[in-house]
Design a protein around this motif. Sequence first.
Motif, PDB file in Angstrom:
ATOM      1  N   GLU A  79     -12.504  -2.125  -8.490  1.00  0.00           N
ATOM      2  CA  GLU A  79     -11.979  -1.484  -7.478  1.00  0.00           C
ATOM      3  C   GLU A  79     -11.893   0.046  -7.156  1.00  0.00           C
ATOM      4  O   GLU A  79     -11.348   0.564  -8.085  1.00  0.00           O
ATOM      5  CB  GLU A  79     -10.454  -2.255  -6.814  1.00  0.00           C
ATOM      6  N   VAL A  80     -12.082   0.599  -6.194  1.00  0.00           N
ATOM      7  CA  VAL A  80     -11.991   2.240  -6.094  1.00  0.00           C
ATOM      8  C   VAL A  80     -10.591   2.375  -6.442  1.00  0.00           C
ATOM      9  O   VAL A  80     -10.368   3.488  -6.784  1.00  0.00           O
ATOM     10  CB  VAL A  80     -12.603   2.465  -4.529  1.00  0.00           C
ATOM     11  N   SER A  81      -9.629   1.681  -5.619  1.00  0.00           N
ATOM     12  CA  SER A  81      -8.089   2.328  -5.691  1.00  0.00           C
ATOM     13  C   SER A  81      -7.704   2.186  -7.232  1.00  0.00           C
ATOM     14  O   SER A  81      -6.779   2.864  -7.424  1.00  0.00           O
ATOM     15  CB  SER A  81      -7.535   1.179  -4.766  1.00  0.00           C
ATOM     16  N   ARG A  82      -8.245   1.309  -8.057  1.00  0.00           N
ATOM     17  CA  ARG A  82      -7.535   1.275  -9.363  1.00  0.00           C
ATOM     18  C   ARG A  82      -7.889   2.259 -10.355  1.00  0.00           C
ATOM     19  O   ARG A  82      -7.319   2.941 -10.867  1.00  0.00           O
ATOM     20  CB  ARG A  82      -8.321  -0.228 -10.048  1.00  0.00           C
ATOM     21  N   VAL A  83      -9.264   2.978  -9.805  1.00  0.00           N
ATOM     22  CA  VAL A  83      -9.836   4.060 -10.478  1.00  0.00           C
ATOM     23  C   VAL A  83      -9.178   5.543  -9.787  1.00  0.00           C
ATOM     24  O   VAL A  83      -8.808   6.301 -10.753  1.00  0.00           O
ATOM     25  CB  VAL A  83     -11.290   4.168 -10.615  1.00  0.00           C
ATOM     26  N   LEU A 108       1.839   1.002 -10.621  1.00  0.00           N
ATOM     27  CA  LEU A 108       2.262  -0.018  -9.253  1.00  0.00           C
ATOM     28  C   LEU A 108       0.906  -0.355  -8.434  1.00  0.00           C
ATOM     29  O   LEU A 108       0.628  -1.369  -8.118  1.00  0.00           O
ATOM     30  CB  LEU A 108       3.300   1.175  -8.025  1.00  0.00           C
ATOM     31  N   VAL A 109      -0.055   0.753  -8.499  1.00  0.00           N
ATOM     32  CA  VAL A 109      -1.460   0.395  -7.896  1.00  0.00           C
ATOM     33  C   VAL A 109      -2.261  -0.195  -8.769  1.00  0.00           C
ATOM     34  O   VAL A 109      -2.728  -1.177  -8.208  1.00  0.00           O
ATOM     35  CB  VAL A 109      -2.260   1.920  -7.532  1.00  0.00           C
ATOM     36  N   ASN A 110      -2.125  -0.264 -10.015  1.00  0.00           N
ATOM     37  CA  ASN A 110      -2.865  -1.026 -10.841  1.00  0.00           C
ATOM     38  C   ASN A 110      -2.428  -2.239 -11.593  1.00  0.00           C
ATOM     39  O   ASN A 110      -3.090  -3.094 -12.241  1.00  0.00           O
ATOM     40  CB  ASN A 110      -3.494  -0.326 -12.066  1.00  0.00           C
ATOM     41  N   ARG A 131       2.367  -2.223  -2.198  1.00  0.00           N
ATOM     42  CA  ARG A 131       2.599  -1.759  -3.578  1.00  0.00           C
ATOM     43  C   ARG A 131       1.768  -0.868  -3.841  1.00  0.00           C
ATOM     44  O   ARG A 131       2.218   0.294  -4.334  1.00  0.00           O
ATOM     45  CB  ARG A 131       2.347  -3.095  -4.519  1.00  0.00           C
ATOM     46  N   LYS A 132       0.612  -0.664  -3.092  1.00  0.00           N
ATOM     47  CA  LYS A 132      -0.416   0.446  -3.280  1.00  0.00           C
ATOM     48  C   LYS A 132       0.149   1.539  -2.578  1.00  0.00           C
ATOM     49  O   LYS A 132       0.040   2.799  -3.153  1.00  0.00           O
ATOM     50  CB  LYS A 132      -1.815   0.419  -2.718  1.00  0.00           C
ATOM     51  N   ILE A 133       0.789   1.374  -1.386  1.00  0.00           N
ATOM     52  CA  ILE A 133       1.110   2.679  -0.659  1.00  0.00           C
ATOM     53  C   ILE A 133       2.528   3.173  -1.443  1.00  0.00           C
ATOM     54  O   ILE A 133       2.482   4.506  -1.554  1.00  0.00           O
ATOM     55  CB  ILE A 133       1.559   2.150   0.857  1.00  0.00           C
ATOM     56  N   VAL A 134       3.094   2.280  -1.844  1.00  0.00           N
ATOM     57  CA  VAL A 134       4.320   3.053  -2.741  1.00  0.00           C
ATOM     58  C   VAL A 134       3.831   3.630  -3.899  1.00  0.00           C
ATOM     59  O   VAL A 134       4.499   4.701  -4.270  1.00  0.00           O
ATOM     60  CB  VAL A 134       5.313   1.644  -2.940  1.00  0.00           C
ATOM     61  N   GLY A 135       3.023   2.882  -4.563  1.00  0.00           N
ATOM     62  CA  GLY A 135       2.424   3.656  -5.725  1.00  0.00           C
ATOM     63  C   GLY A 135       1.785   5.137  -5.418  1.00  0.00           C
ATOM     64  O   GLY A 135       2.221   5.951  -6.356  1.00  0.00           O
ATOM     65  N   CYS A 136       1.154   5.086  -4.558  1.00  0.00           N
ATOM     66  CA  CYS A 136       0.544   6.499  -4.212  1.00  0.00           C
ATOM     67  C   CYS A 136       1.769   7.459  -3.948  1.00  0.00           C
ATOM     68  O   CYS A 136       1.602   8.498  -4.139  1.00  0.00           O
ATOM     69  CB  CYS A 136      -0.422   6.346  -3.105  1.00  0.00           C
ATOM     70  N   LEU A 137       2.667   6.876  -3.146  1.00  0.00           N
ATOM     71  CA  LEU A 137       3.943   7.893  -2.680  1.00  0.00           C
ATOM     72  C   LEU A 137       4.722   8.298  -3.909  1.00  0.00           C
ATOM     73  O   LEU A 137       5.113   9.513  -3.951  1.00  0.00           O
ATOM     74  CB  LEU A 137       4.710   7.219  -1.744  1.00  0.00           C
ATOM     75  N   VAL A 138       4.889   7.333  -4.883  1.00  0.00           N
ATOM     76  CA  VAL A 138       5.527   7.592  -6.053  1.00  0.00           C
ATOM     77  C   VAL A 138       4.463   8.726  -6.856  1.00  0.00           C
ATOM     78  O   VAL A 138       5.198   9.705  -7.438  1.00  0.00           O
ATOM     79  CB  VAL A 138       5.880   6.406  -6.861  1.00  0.00           C
ATOM     80  N   GLY A 139       3.373   8.430  -7.047  1.00  0.00           N
ATOM     81  CA  GLY A 139       2.578   9.335  -7.739  1.00  0.00           C
ATOM     82  C   GLY A 139       2.614  10.755  -7.067  1.00  0.00           C
ATOM     83  O   GLY A 139       2.737  11.733  -7.990  1.00  0.00           O
TER      84      GLY A 139
END
Length: 322
Positions: free
Chosen positions: A259-263, A304-306, A145-153
């Motif tokens: 969490e660092v990824s959330r921010v 998606l990341v959050n 989910r995080k990977i897809v979120g970053c790629l979408v962003g």
Amino acid sequence: MSRLSPSRKQKLLTHPLFVAAVAVGCTLLWGTAFPCIKIGYQLFHIGSGDIPSTLIFAGARFSLAGVIVLLIGLCISPRKMRLHKRDLLPVSLLALLQTYLQYLLLYIGLVRVSGTKSSLLTSVAAFGSVVLSAVCFRSDRMTIRKIVGCLVGISGIVVINLGGDLGGFSLLGDGLVILSNLSGAAGNIVSKKFASGRSPVQLAGWQLLVGGSALIVTGFSCGGRLVFYDLSCVLMLLYLAAMAGIAFMLWTMLLFHNEVSRVAVFNLLIPVFGTMWSGLFLKENIFTLVNLLSLLLVCGGIFLVNIPFKTKGSVSHVGNHP
């Protein structure tokens, strides 16, 4: 906020809506830096290839930002602003990664990279922080989910730059800009690592002051200069410093409690806001289909990341405790 009980303060600083509002506010402020820095170069008569003078300009901005943050901290909690022996390592590392190296590499690399390409490469910071956080913190594990979120962003950043000059890959151009963003991403991890028992205002203020001073020394030693021609130079520098200091202080506060990824994923908004602010300053039409699509993709990636995620028998948590 300092008057809140520790439990209420933690609850507020980790609330999804509060995190999103503050993070968006920070990126909105940082986005104004794109046009304001360009205007600043004109006011101070700094040429596009005059790297030493740009380093002094950046150093003056961040040093002043550090002073502003420390003054705010002194008003809130004077004792916590003192720099102790145990604080020397985190302050030095953060000053090196998030101020000195990040902007030294960026300004050298930007000479060989177009504005379009640099905004695309900036998205590396968001993705890099998510990956590094997964490696360094057990609680911030990497997920599909995080990977897809970053790629979408990141696709949103690509969309807003469609038709721009991308050119080929240059080690001294693209390579340095990427390293600059990775340096900033590493700084996010270091900031989180040293969060325990420290004030985010203290760390933010001192690292900006130390890193900014190092940039000034480097710029002057390489033959740069900074001349204040009139009051507009002073006002522009004051705005850039206040904006950077306040936004960075709030950003560090979020990193300390989440969490660092959330921010860090909110970094994807900076190029979008930068484009929009530039359009407003230049009186261009920013309400285009491309800009709106870009913003939707970036926001979708951040969502998606959050988005809270629970598995059977487990409870999702928002704190990050290495």
